[in-house]
Structure formats: structure tokens, C-alpha cells
Design an enzyme around this catalytic site. Structure first.
Site, PDB file in Angstrom:
ATOM      1  CB  SER A   1      -0.882   0.013   1.251  1.00 42.75           C
ATOM      2  OG  SER A   1      -1.543   1.249   1.353  1.00 42.75           O
TER       3      SER A   1
ATOM      4  CE1 TYR B   1      -3.412  -2.424   5.381  1.00 42.03           C
ATOM      5  CE2 TYR B   1      -3.099  -0.054   5.234  1.00 42.03           C
ATOM      6  CZ  TYR B   1      -3.359  -1.263   4.626  1.00 42.03           C
ATOM      7  OH  TYR B   1      -3.551  -1.328   3.266  1.00 42.03           O
TER       8      TYR B   1
HETATM    9  N1  LIG Z   1      -8.114  -1.159  -2.981  1.00 41.59           N
HETATM   10  C1  LIG Z   1      -7.266  -0.242  -2.530  1.00 41.59           C
HETATM   11  O1  LIG Z   1      -7.417   0.965  -2.763  1.00 41.59           O
HETATM   12  C2  LIG Z   1      -6.070  -0.669  -1.713  1.00 41.59           C
HETATM   13  C3  LIG Z   1      -5.327   0.340  -1.080  1.00 41.59           C
HETATM   14  C4  LIG Z   1      -4.184  -0.008  -0.383  1.00 41.59           C
HETATM   15  C5  LIG Z   1      -3.778  -1.349  -0.347  1.00 41.59           C
HETATM   16  N2  LIG Z   1      -4.513  -2.315  -0.965  1.00 41.59           N
HETATM   17  C6  LIG Z   1      -4.024  -3.706  -0.893  1.00 41.59           C
HETATM   18  O2  LIG Z   1      -4.266  -4.390  -2.111  1.00 41.59           O
HETATM   19  C7  LIG Z   1      -4.434  -5.787  -1.835  1.00 41.59           C
HETATM   20  C8  LIG Z   1      -5.727  -6.266  -2.479  1.00 41.59           C
HETATM   21  O3  LIG Z   1      -6.802  -5.553  -1.907  1.00 41.59           O
HETATM   22  P1  LIG Z   1      -8.221  -5.344  -2.602  1.00 41.59           P
HETATM   23  O4  LIG Z   1      -8.559  -3.914  -2.462  1.00 41.59           O
HETATM   24  O5  LIG Z   1      -8.257  -5.976  -3.941  1.00 41.59           O
HETATM   25  O6  LIG Z   1      -9.138  -6.117  -1.552  1.00 41.59           O
HETATM   26  P2  LIG Z   1     -10.228  -7.262  -1.699  1.00 41.59           P
HETATM   27  O7  LIG Z   1     -10.682  -7.536  -0.306  1.00 41.59           O
HETATM   28  O8  LIG Z   1     -11.245  -6.891  -2.710  1.00 41.59           O
HETATM   29  O9  LIG Z   1      -9.401  -8.495  -2.221  1.00 41.59           O
HETATM   30  C9  LIG Z   1      -8.634  -9.329  -1.364  1.00 41.59           C
HETATM   31  C10 LIG Z   1      -8.848 -10.782  -1.752  1.00 41.59           C
HETATM   32  O10 LIG Z   1      -8.117 -11.597  -0.822  1.00 41.59           O
HETATM   33  C11 LIG Z   1      -8.991 -12.601  -0.290  1.00 41.59           C
HETATM   34  N3  LIG Z   1      -8.544 -12.934   1.064  1.00 41.59           N
HETATM   35  C12 LIG Z   1      -8.712 -12.184   2.184  1.00 41.59           C
HETATM   36  N4  LIG Z   1      -8.177 -12.809   3.249  1.00 41.59           N
HETATM   37  C13 LIG Z   1      -7.656 -13.971   2.791  1.00 41.59           C
HETATM   38  C14 LIG Z   1      -6.974 -15.046   3.425  1.00 41.59           C
HETATM   39  N5  LIG Z   1      -6.729 -15.027   4.737  1.00 41.59           N
HETATM   40  N6  LIG Z   1      -6.577 -16.100   2.673  1.00 41.59           N
HETATM   41  C15 LIG Z   1      -6.835 -16.131   1.328  1.00 41.59           C
HETATM   42  N7  LIG Z   1      -7.481 -15.146   0.681  1.00 41.59           N
HETATM   43  C16 LIG Z   1      -7.884 -14.073   1.408  1.00 41.59           C
HETATM   44  C17 LIG Z   1     -10.369 -11.924  -0.311  1.00 41.59           C
HETATM   45  O11 LIG Z   1     -11.427 -12.860  -0.215  1.00 41.59           O
HETATM   46  C18 LIG Z   1     -10.320 -11.178  -1.629  1.00 41.59           C
HETATM   47  O12 LIG Z   1     -10.685 -11.988  -2.729  1.00 41.59           O
HETATM   48  C19 LIG Z   1      -4.390  -5.942  -0.317  1.00 41.59           C
HETATM   49  O13 LIG Z   1      -3.096  -6.309   0.087  1.00 41.59           O
HETATM   50  C20 LIG Z   1      -4.713  -4.532   0.182  1.00 41.59           C
HETATM   51  O14 LIG Z   1      -4.197  -4.270   1.464  1.00 41.59           O
HETATM   52  C21 LIG Z   1      -5.666  -2.003  -1.635  1.00 41.59           C
END
Ligand SMILES: NC(=O)c1ccc[n+]([C@@H]2O[C@H](COP(=O)([O-])OP(=O)(O)OC[C@H]3O[C@@H](n4cnc5c(N)ncnc54)[C@H](O)[C@@H]3O)[C@@H](O)[C@H]2O)c1
Length: 290
Positions: free
Chosen positions: A163, A176
Site C-alpha cells: 500500500s 497496518y
Molecule cells: N483497494 C485499494 O485501494 C487498496 C489500497 C491499499 C492497499 N490495498 C491492498 O491491495 C491488496 C488487495 O486488496 P483489494 O482492495 O483488492 O481487496 P479485496 O478484499 O477486494 O481483495 C482481497 C482478496 O483476498 C482474499 N482474502 C482475504 N483474506 C484472505 C486469506 N486469509 N486467505 C486467502 N485469501 C484471502 C479476499 O477474499 C479477496 O478476494 C491488499 O493487500 C490490500 O491491502 C488495496
């Protein structure tokens, strides 16, 4: 002195013609590859570029939706419904992938979550442990399981999705953000340590990307107009914005890039603290309204 062959020759760079399907014949392991998230978009794009995709995903419905999307587009994907926060989950996923393919070429560590947001003075060992498990522990565990087989296969590319909050101060949740910073630094250090064994490692610092976890649309009726103020590029990010950068980092297009963490954030890190005020037609670091 130039050489005509070997790793220091111009011929060691993949020819442009090979770059139409950037991951042809590669095996890519992706954690959190469920639909409607960044990992799902990465899975679909990698498969469209010829990779055989192996997904670790806790949510069976989201896992199935990604596999269906990939296969109906003519690609190859398999999902393993596991919890990567656990030893058993990591073992089940990695041993099944290694038993099937013998090794992998690309690893994307994508699972992570900022929830629940706990101000530091209200946090404690339990919430610290939970943040560690969901954002950092599995990055070590999954990478450790795949690294040696990757080296034995001749090398590969690791892409860690973290992130932008790990690259700047995050007032809301310092535990976090420090886990995400650790993922970024793990990436850099891994690259420095294993480049000679054919491993590249790079990270993506995500921000402002619409997903199930981070919903930037619901609750903001006027969001279409607010993006001009919120992000230097003036729009919301989509999982495919992240997937394109992951594809670059996973493929030979980035053969000479390792140890870097790229903010894929529509410019928020670059613009840190400055907001565009469309009404006043100027930038301010003291916005009066959202
Ligand atoms: N969307 C954003 O703006 C944003 C911002 C900063 C960081 N991130 C990071 O990007 C990454 C993806 O996030 P996203 O926004 O696509 O979120 P999301 O929740 O839509 O996708 C995460 C996926 O991981 C799966 N998951 C969660 N816990 C799990 C576990 N213990 N074991 C296996 N699978 C698991 C969920 O079911 C989901 O399909 C993460 O690391 C998040 O911290 C996203």
C-alpha cells in the site's frame, strides 16, 4: 567491454516479438485472486497473457467467479480455497501447486486488509497479531515455500502488493501501515539477496482502487466530481490499473527492474497533502470541505 553471448550480451534481453503474450507458458501463483478485487484482475490479465494461474483464496464464491471468468475467456486457472494466515492453508496451496507443476515462475502476494481500523491507543497484542497475520506473515510463508523451487526452475518474478500507506505516514492505523512498509522492505531486501539466483522482486503501493474491500463509490453521491480534488490524475483507480503494473513487473518487460516499490496511486503519494480545489481553480493543503 561487450560480449556477444551470455548474461551480459544484448541477446540476453528477450526479443520484442516474444512480448505479445507476456506470460506464455508461465505458471503464476496469486494469493487473494478472488473476483472484484486487485488479485482477481491480476489473475484474469495474467491468464489472458498465457499464464497458468493458481489462486489461493479464502472466499469460495469469489474464487469460482475468477476461475469462471478466466476459463470462459479461454485461459487456464485453478483455485484453492484456503486461509493464507494459517500454516495449513499455506501448506495446502503451495504443495498442491508444486506437486502439479514442480515449480512456479511468478508469485503475486496480494492478500491484505486494513480492517478493522483501530487507533493506536486503542490497539493491543491481539489487533497487532491480526494485522501481522493478514498483511505480512503469509508474505513470508508463501514466498519461503515457493522460493527454492523458483530458483531451481531457473528464476522468476515476485510481485508484492502492499500500500501507499506503507510509503508515507498513515494517521489512521500505524500498525497496518508499518506491516505494509515491512512488505515493501522485504521486497527490496529479497531482490538484493536473490538477484544472482534469477529472482526479481518488486512491489506495488496501491491507493484509491475500487474493490470489495475499499469501496470508493458507495456513500459519495457526488464522487464523480470529487475525484478532481482527491487524486492528481482526477479519477478513481480500478483493479485493472493495478493488474497492468503487476503484468509489467511479472514479465520480461521488466527484466532489468528489481527491488523497487512503485506507487500505483493516481499520483497521491507524489502530490502528498495537496488537493486541487476546482471551485477556486488552485491547489490547497488546507481544504475546507471534502
Ligand atoms: N483497494 C485499494 O485501494 C487498496 C489500497 C491499499 C492497499 N490495498 C491492498 O491491495 C491488496 C488487495 O486488496 P483489494 O482492495 O483488492 O481487496 P479485496 O478484499 O477486494 O481483495 C482481497 C482478496 O483476498 C482474499 N482474502 C482475504 N483474506 C484472505 C486469506 N486469509 N486467505 C486467502 N485469501 C484471502 C479476499 O477474499 C479477496 O478476494 C491488499 O493487500 C490490500 O491491502 C488495496
Amino acid at each position: 567491454m561487450s560480449t556477444s553471448s551470455g548474461p551480459n550480451s544484448p541477446g540476453s534481453v528477450p526479443p520484442i516479438d516474444d512480448w505479445n503474450r507476456l506470460l506464455d507458458g508461465k505458471v503464476a501463483a496469486i494469493t487473494g485472486g478472488g473476483a472484484d478485487g486487485i488479485g482477481g484482475a491480476i489473475s484474469e490479465l495474467f491468464a489472458a497473457h498465457g499464464a497458468t494461474v493458481e489462486i489461493a483464496e479464502i472466499d469460495a464464491d469469489r474464487a469460482t467467479a475468477t476461475v469462471d471468468a478466466v476459463t470462459s475467456a479461454g485461459g487456464s486457472a485453478r483455485a484453492h480455497v484456503v486461509d493464507v494466515r494459517t500454516v495449513e492453508g499455506v501448506e495446502t496451496f503451495t504443495s498442491s501447486v508444486l506437486d502439479t507443476h514442480g515449480g512456479i515462475d511468478v508469485l503475486v502476494n496480494n492478500v491484505g486488509d486494513y480492517r478493522p481500523l483501530v487507533r493506536f491507543h486503542d490497539s493491543g497484542p491481539e489487533s497487532w497479531e491480526a494485522m501481522y497475520r493478514i498483511n505480512l506473515w503469509h508474505v513470508y510463508a508463501v514466498t519461503q515455500a515457493f522460493l527454492t523451487p523458483m530458483i531451481e526452475r531457473g528464476g522468476g518474478s515476485i510481485v508484492n502488493v502492499h500500500s501507499v500507506e506503507g510509503m508515507r505516514g498513515f494517521p489512521g492505523e500505524p500498525v497496518y501501515s508499518s506491516m505494509k512498509a515491512a512488505v515493501a522492505h522485504f521486497t527490496t531486501s529479497l531482490a538484493a539477496g536473490y538477484g544472482r539466483e534469477g529472482i526479481r522482486a518488486n512491489g506495488i503501493g496501491v491507493d484509491l482502487t475500487q474493490s470489495q474491500q475499499v469501496d470508493y463509490i458507495t456513500g459519495y453521491e457526488d464522487h464523480e466530481n470529487l475525484w478532481e480534488s482527491w487524486a492528481p490524475v482526477g479519477r478513481l483507480g480500478w483493479p485493472t490499473d493495478q493488474a497492468r503494473v503487476a503484468l509489467f513487473l511479472a514479465s520480461d518487460q521488466s527484466a532489468f527492474v528489481t527491488g523497487h516499490n512503485i506507487p500505483v496511486d493516481g499520483g497521491t503519494k507524489a502530490g502528498g497533502g495537496w488537493f486541487f480545489s476546482p471551485g477556486a481553480n488552485r491547489f490547497t493543503n488546507r481544504p475546507k470541505t471534502l
